[in-house]
Design a protein around this motif. Structure first.
Motif, short mmCIF file in Angstrom:
data_model
loop_
_atom_site.label_atom_id
_atom_site.label_comp_id
_atom_site.label_asym_id
_atom_site.label_seq_id
_atom_site.Cartn_x
_atom_site.Cartn_y
_atom_site.Cartn_z
N GLU A 164 -4.36 -0.43 -15.97
CA GLU A 164 -3.06 -0.05 -15.43
C GLU A 164 -2.83 -0.66 -14.05
OE1 GLU A 164 -2.84 4.14 -15.37
OE2 GLU A 164 -2.88 4.34 -17.59
N GLU A 165 -1.54 -0.72 -13.65
CA GLU A 165 -1.12 -1.28 -12.34
C GLU A 165 -1.55 -0.33 -11.22
OE1 GLU A 165 3.02 -2.43 -10.00
OE2 GLU A 165 3.06 -1.55 -11.98
N PRO A 166 -2.12 -0.84 -10.12
CA PRO A 166 -2.52 0.03 -8.99
C PRO A 166 -1.29 0.71 -8.39
CG PRO A 166 -2.67 -2.29 -8.37
CD PRO A 166 -2.43 -2.26 -9.85
N VAL A 167 -1.47 1.98 -8.02
CA VAL A 167 -0.36 2.78 -7.50
C VAL A 167 -0.29 2.64 -5.98
CG1 VAL A 167 0.64 5.09 -7.33
CG2 VAL A 167 -0.60 4.39 -9.41
N THR A 168 0.92 2.34 -5.45
CA THR A 168 1.16 2.27 -4.00
C THR A 168 1.79 3.57 -3.55
OG1 THR A 168 1.51 -0.11 -4.13
CG2 THR A 168 2.32 1.00 -2.15
N PRO A 169 1.24 4.24 -2.53
CA PRO A 169 1.80 5.53 -2.08
C PRO A 169 3.28 5.37 -1.71
CG PRO A 169 -0.32 5.10 -1.03
CD PRO A 169 0.05 3.85 -1.76
N GLU A 170 4.10 6.31 -2.17
CA GLU A 170 5.54 6.26 -1.92
C GLU A 170 5.81 6.52 -0.43
OE1 GLU A 170 9.37 5.50 -3.12
OE2 GLU A 170 7.53 5.44 -4.31
N GLY A 171 6.69 5.73 0.14
CA GLY A 171 7.11 5.94 1.53
C GLY A 171 6.22 5.29 2.55
N THR A 172 5.20 4.55 2.12
CA THR A 172 4.31 3.90 3.07
C THR A 172 4.93 2.58 3.55
OG1 THR A 172 2.40 4.85 1.96
CG2 THR A 172 2.00 2.97 3.42
N ASP A 173 4.94 2.40 4.91
CA ASP A 173 5.46 1.16 5.50
C ASP A 173 4.28 0.23 5.74
OD1 ASP A 173 8.01 2.15 5.46
OD2 ASP A 173 7.99 2.82 7.55
N THR A 174 4.16 -0.74 4.92
CA THR A 174 3.06 -1.68 5.04
C THR A 174 3.34 -2.68 6.14
OG1 THR A 174 4.05 -3.19 3.44
CG2 THR A 174 2.62 -1.43 2.58
N GLU A 175 2.29 -3.39 6.54
CA GLU A 175 2.45 -4.44 7.55
C GLU A 175 3.36 -5.54 7.02
OE1 GLU A 175 2.37 -6.40 10.99
OE2 GLU A 175 1.57 -4.38 10.59
N GLU A 176 3.31 -5.75 5.74
CA GLU A 176 4.19 -6.75 5.13
C GLU A 176 5.65 -6.35 5.30
OE1 GLU A 176 5.09 -8.78 0.75
OE2 GLU A 176 3.57 -7.20 0.97
N LEU A 177 5.94 -5.06 5.13
CA LEU A 177 7.32 -4.58 5.31
C LEU A 177 7.77 -4.74 6.76
CD1 LEU A 177 9.82 -3.12 4.17
CD2 LEU A 177 8.70 -0.96 4.74
N MET A 178 6.87 -4.41 7.70
CA MET A 178 7.21 -4.55 9.12
C MET A 178 7.53 -6.01 9.48
SD MET A 178 7.17 -1.53 10.42
CE MET A 178 7.89 -1.07 8.82
N GLN A 179 6.77 -6.92 8.89
CA GLN A 179 7.01 -8.33 9.18
C GLN A 179 8.35 -8.78 8.63
OE1 GLN A 179 5.07 -9.95 11.20
NE2 GLN A 179 6.44 -11.73 11.11
N LYS A 180 8.69 -8.24 7.44
CA LYS A 180 10.00 -8.60 6.88
C LYS A 180 11.14 -8.07 7.76
CE LYS A 180 8.92 -9.12 1.97
NZ LYS A 180 9.52 -10.48 1.90
#
Length: 727
Positions: A291-307
């Motif tokens: 199965e696909e790994p689950v990403t916690p809902e609402g988490t701001d990743t470093e990738e999101l911050m860079q975007k």
């Protein structure tokens, strides 16, 4: 004040140039496009506007009893008297100030600085010296008051704002609740008043760094956002600082809540779309049952911050590019201004033209924005061709409209460097008058009461301005104040008399001229001048020739050798009833001939008397008597003039018309007619009074009648022929 960091005060108060900015690098001009254009101006729209050009405030510091230090220094009174006796001598003032500074006497220094700054309030360096003097003496409140007073007079002074802020930072207890609020308020006042200055970078940088020191990263980013829209000399460094600030902190710490949430939502949606596409590709390759790994809902990743950071810079880059275009348009104008601060030394002509060109351009941009865009295609911005530095612009449009506030800021900057030049004050008042009479009046007040107290022209223009707008009381006050400042200036007294006459106050107009006549008896030339003006008022407006005659006759008792008095009296007599004026004219001519006048002037009077007798006398004997007297005078004073009276002069010379063009006698007189000389009375003397020539001497066109030959007359007119025998 523009570019006030470009100069420092030397020991004697003279201005000496130093480094341009207190920064590590001097920016190069912005990249330019190939074509020039008038373009549009970027504005600091988010900075609150502050009124420029305040009312002049008389400077007076409160004195405390404990401030007195007893006797003044030994040479103070001597230097003080020299400055008071020669208030326009800048060197006398700087010598006094330097002496007080060397002595360290606070009372003497305070007295000298107050008097100096009342006369030269644009010397911001001395406001700083004054504030430092009070601070060192322990009077912090007085030091603040000096800075506030100076900023009221010169709100564009970036250096004085910085000095004031540093004073507050050094004296206020920052642990108190309201201290940061007060500092922030002063920063806001500073950027509102002088933040649009091309050289205001140090002020913006100080504001940004202070907000960072307070831990307010969001406030610091907001200030950076504002300065990104202001065309300044170091515009590119502000963008670099914004990028550094953004990369050094989390986006939510530097962005407003609204912008952060907007960009966060946008980037998350974009990120989800990318992940969905990526997940579809991975699922096709994933082993069965995994199965696909689950990403916690609402988490701001470093990738999101860079975007989010990328989107922020994408938005700011458009602002930066627009502002760069605005800087490019102004760069060469700013570069051509070599002395943006005040000094009593005159500016060269190229500097004055540079200011005019800059103002022309900025006003043209404002007019361009307020007109219909289609009509502007046929108009070019007004620019001086003599200025080598011309603005260039790119092909892009900044999208930021020029506003009236920016034009006013440029005028105020100009009036710091060019405070002693009437032409710029007049130009500013003309610009403001169309928008606000009160604002234009305030500019006149600053010019006349502070900077140009001894320049009569602008004071009289102020009085004309007030009269034009119906405030005759203020117009009178302006002219009266000017006359007190420059006593004895004739043009001011005449303006006052003319103002009263236009207002219907003939008695007051007459009284002003009578007072001038009475006060000028020690100066015969000025006395005659005022007497003529008064006599003309009584004759032309008052319709009282008797009083006018008396004024001129009294003046002749003091100045019998003044030909203008004689001529005006003669004009008065010949303009009256010809039957009643014969004796008066004769008396006037006799008086002139007996006076110590120039020979050619006496000939003019004699000729006019003879002409009047021929025109109006009832007795041929009186005409012949005057003719003989005139011939005798010509013989004594005029020499060869007598021949002209009797028609012996060369007819080719006499055929010259009044306009100086010679006419061919052979064409004017038919060949079958016998030759008869064409004669005229002696022409008017060129050295005589022009009004007399116009009234008395322009008779040759009457008497010279060669054109009558074409109508069959057998001889031309000789005015004297038939009355007087040849002599």
């Amino acid at each position: 004040m523009a570019a006030e960091g470009c100069e420092e005060m030397s020991g004697n108060g003279e201005l000496a140039e130093s480094s341009a900015m207190e920064l590590s690098e001097v920016p190069m001009p912005p990249p330019t496009e190939m074509e020039e254009t008038s373009g549009e101006n970027g504005g600091a729209a988010e900075a609150p506007e502050a009124s420029v050009g305040p009312e002049p405030v008389p400077f007076s510091m409160p004195q405390a009893a404990e401030d007195e230090e007893g006797e003044l220094p030994a040479d103070f009174e001597r230097l003080w008297k020299a400055a008071q006796d020669n208030p326009q001598d800048f060197t006398c003032w700087t010598d006094l100030l330097q002496y007080c500074e060397q002595e360290g006497h606070i009372t003497a220094s305070r007295r000298a600085l107050e008097a100096f700054l009342a006369r030269y309030p644009l010397c911001y360096g001395y406001w700083k010296k004054f504030a430092d003097l009070e601070r060192r003496a322990g009077y912090k409140d007085k030091a603040e008051e000096v800075c506030v007073q100076g900023l009221k007079v010169i709100p564009l002074s970036v250096d004085l704002w910085i000095h004031y802020i540093n004073l507050l930072l050094g004296t206020l207890d920052m642990n108190l609740y309201d201290s940061p609020t007060r500092i922030r308020s002063v920063f806001e006042d500073a950027v509102a008043a002088s933040g649009l200055d091309f050289h205001s970078d140090r002020l913006w940088d100080l504001y940004i760094e202070w907000e960072k020191e307070q831990g307010n990263m969001r406030n610091a980013a907001a200030v950076l956002d504002r300065v990104l829209k202001v065309p300044t000399q170091l515009y590119n460094t502000h963008y670099d600082k914004f990028k550094e600030h953004l990369n050094s902190h989390e986006p939510k710490e530097v962005l407003t809540q609204e912008e952060y949430e907007e960009l966060r939502t946008y980037c998350r949606q974009s990120q989800k779309a990318e992940r969905a596409e990526q997940a579809q590709e991975e699922e096709e390759e994933r082993p069965p049952g995994e199965e696909e790994p689950v990403t916690p809902e609402g988490t701001d990743t470093e990738e999101l911050m860079q975007k989010i950071r990328e989107q922020v810079l994408l938005r700011r880059d458009k602002v930066y590019q627009d502002n760069e275009g605005e800087v490019r348009k102004r760069w060469n104008f700013e570069d051509a201004i070599k002395r943006p601060y005040f000094h009593v030394k005159p500016l060269d002509r190229l500097q004055l033209r540079s200011w005019h060109s800059y103002l022309d351009w900025e006003i043209a941009q404002l007019n361009k924005d307020t007109k219909d865009p289609t009509s502007d295609q046929n108009e070019a911005a007004t620019e001086e061709s003599e200025v080598t530095a011309q603005p260039q612009e790119g092909s892009e449009d900044s999208g930021v409209a020029h506003d009236d506030h920016r034009v006013r800021i440029l005028f105020e900057r100009c009036l710091i460097a060019c405070a002693l030049y009437e032409e710029f004050w007049n130009r500013y008042t003309q610009y403001l008058e169309a928008q606000s009479v009160d604002e234009a009046r305030a500019v006149y007040k600053r010019a006349c009461e502070i900077h140009l107290t001894y320049r009569p022209n602008i004071h009289m223009q102020w009085a004309t301005f007030e009269e034009r707008h119906g405030d005759l009381t203020e117009a009178r006050r302006v002219l009266e104040a000017l006359e007190k400042t420059l006593p004895g200036l004739a043009v001011v007294r005449l303006r006052r008399a003319a103002l009263e006459r236009r207002d219907g106050q003939l008695d007051q107009s007459e009284a002003l001229l009578q007072e001038a006549v009475a006060e000028s008896k020690e100066n015969p030339t000025l006395h005659a001048f005022y007497s003529i003006k008064l006599a003309r008022l009584l004759l032309k407006v008052g319709r009282n020739p008797s009083r006018a005659r008396g004024i001129l006759q009294d003046a002749l008792e003091i100045s019998p050798d003044n030909d203008k008095l004689h001529l005006n009296l003669l004009e008065l007599e010949v303009s009256g009833d010809p039957w009643a004026s014969t004796e008066a004219v004769q008396e006037c001519v006799t008086r002139a001939l007996a006076a110590p006048l120039a020979p050619h002037t006496k000939i003019l009077f004699s000729q006019r008397g003879l002409q009047f007798a021929e025109d109006y006398s009832n007795s041929i004997q009186s005409v012949l008597s005057m003719y003989e007297e005139h011939q005798k005078l010509l013989k004594e004073l005029g020499g060869t003039k007598r021949g002209a009276e009797n028609g012996d002069e060369d007819p080719e010379k006499l055929s010259t018309g009044d306009d100086g063009s010679a006419a061919d006698v052979s064409e004017q007189v038919p060949p079958t007619m016998p030759h008869v000389p064409i004669t005229t009375p002696p022409p008017p003397v060129m050295g005589a009074d022009m009004s007399a020539q116009a009234g008395y001497g322009a008779y040759s066109s009457w008497y010279q009648q060669p054109q009558y030959g074409s109508y069959g007359y057998q001889n031309t007119w000789n005015y004297n022929q038939g009355y007087y025998p040849p002599s």
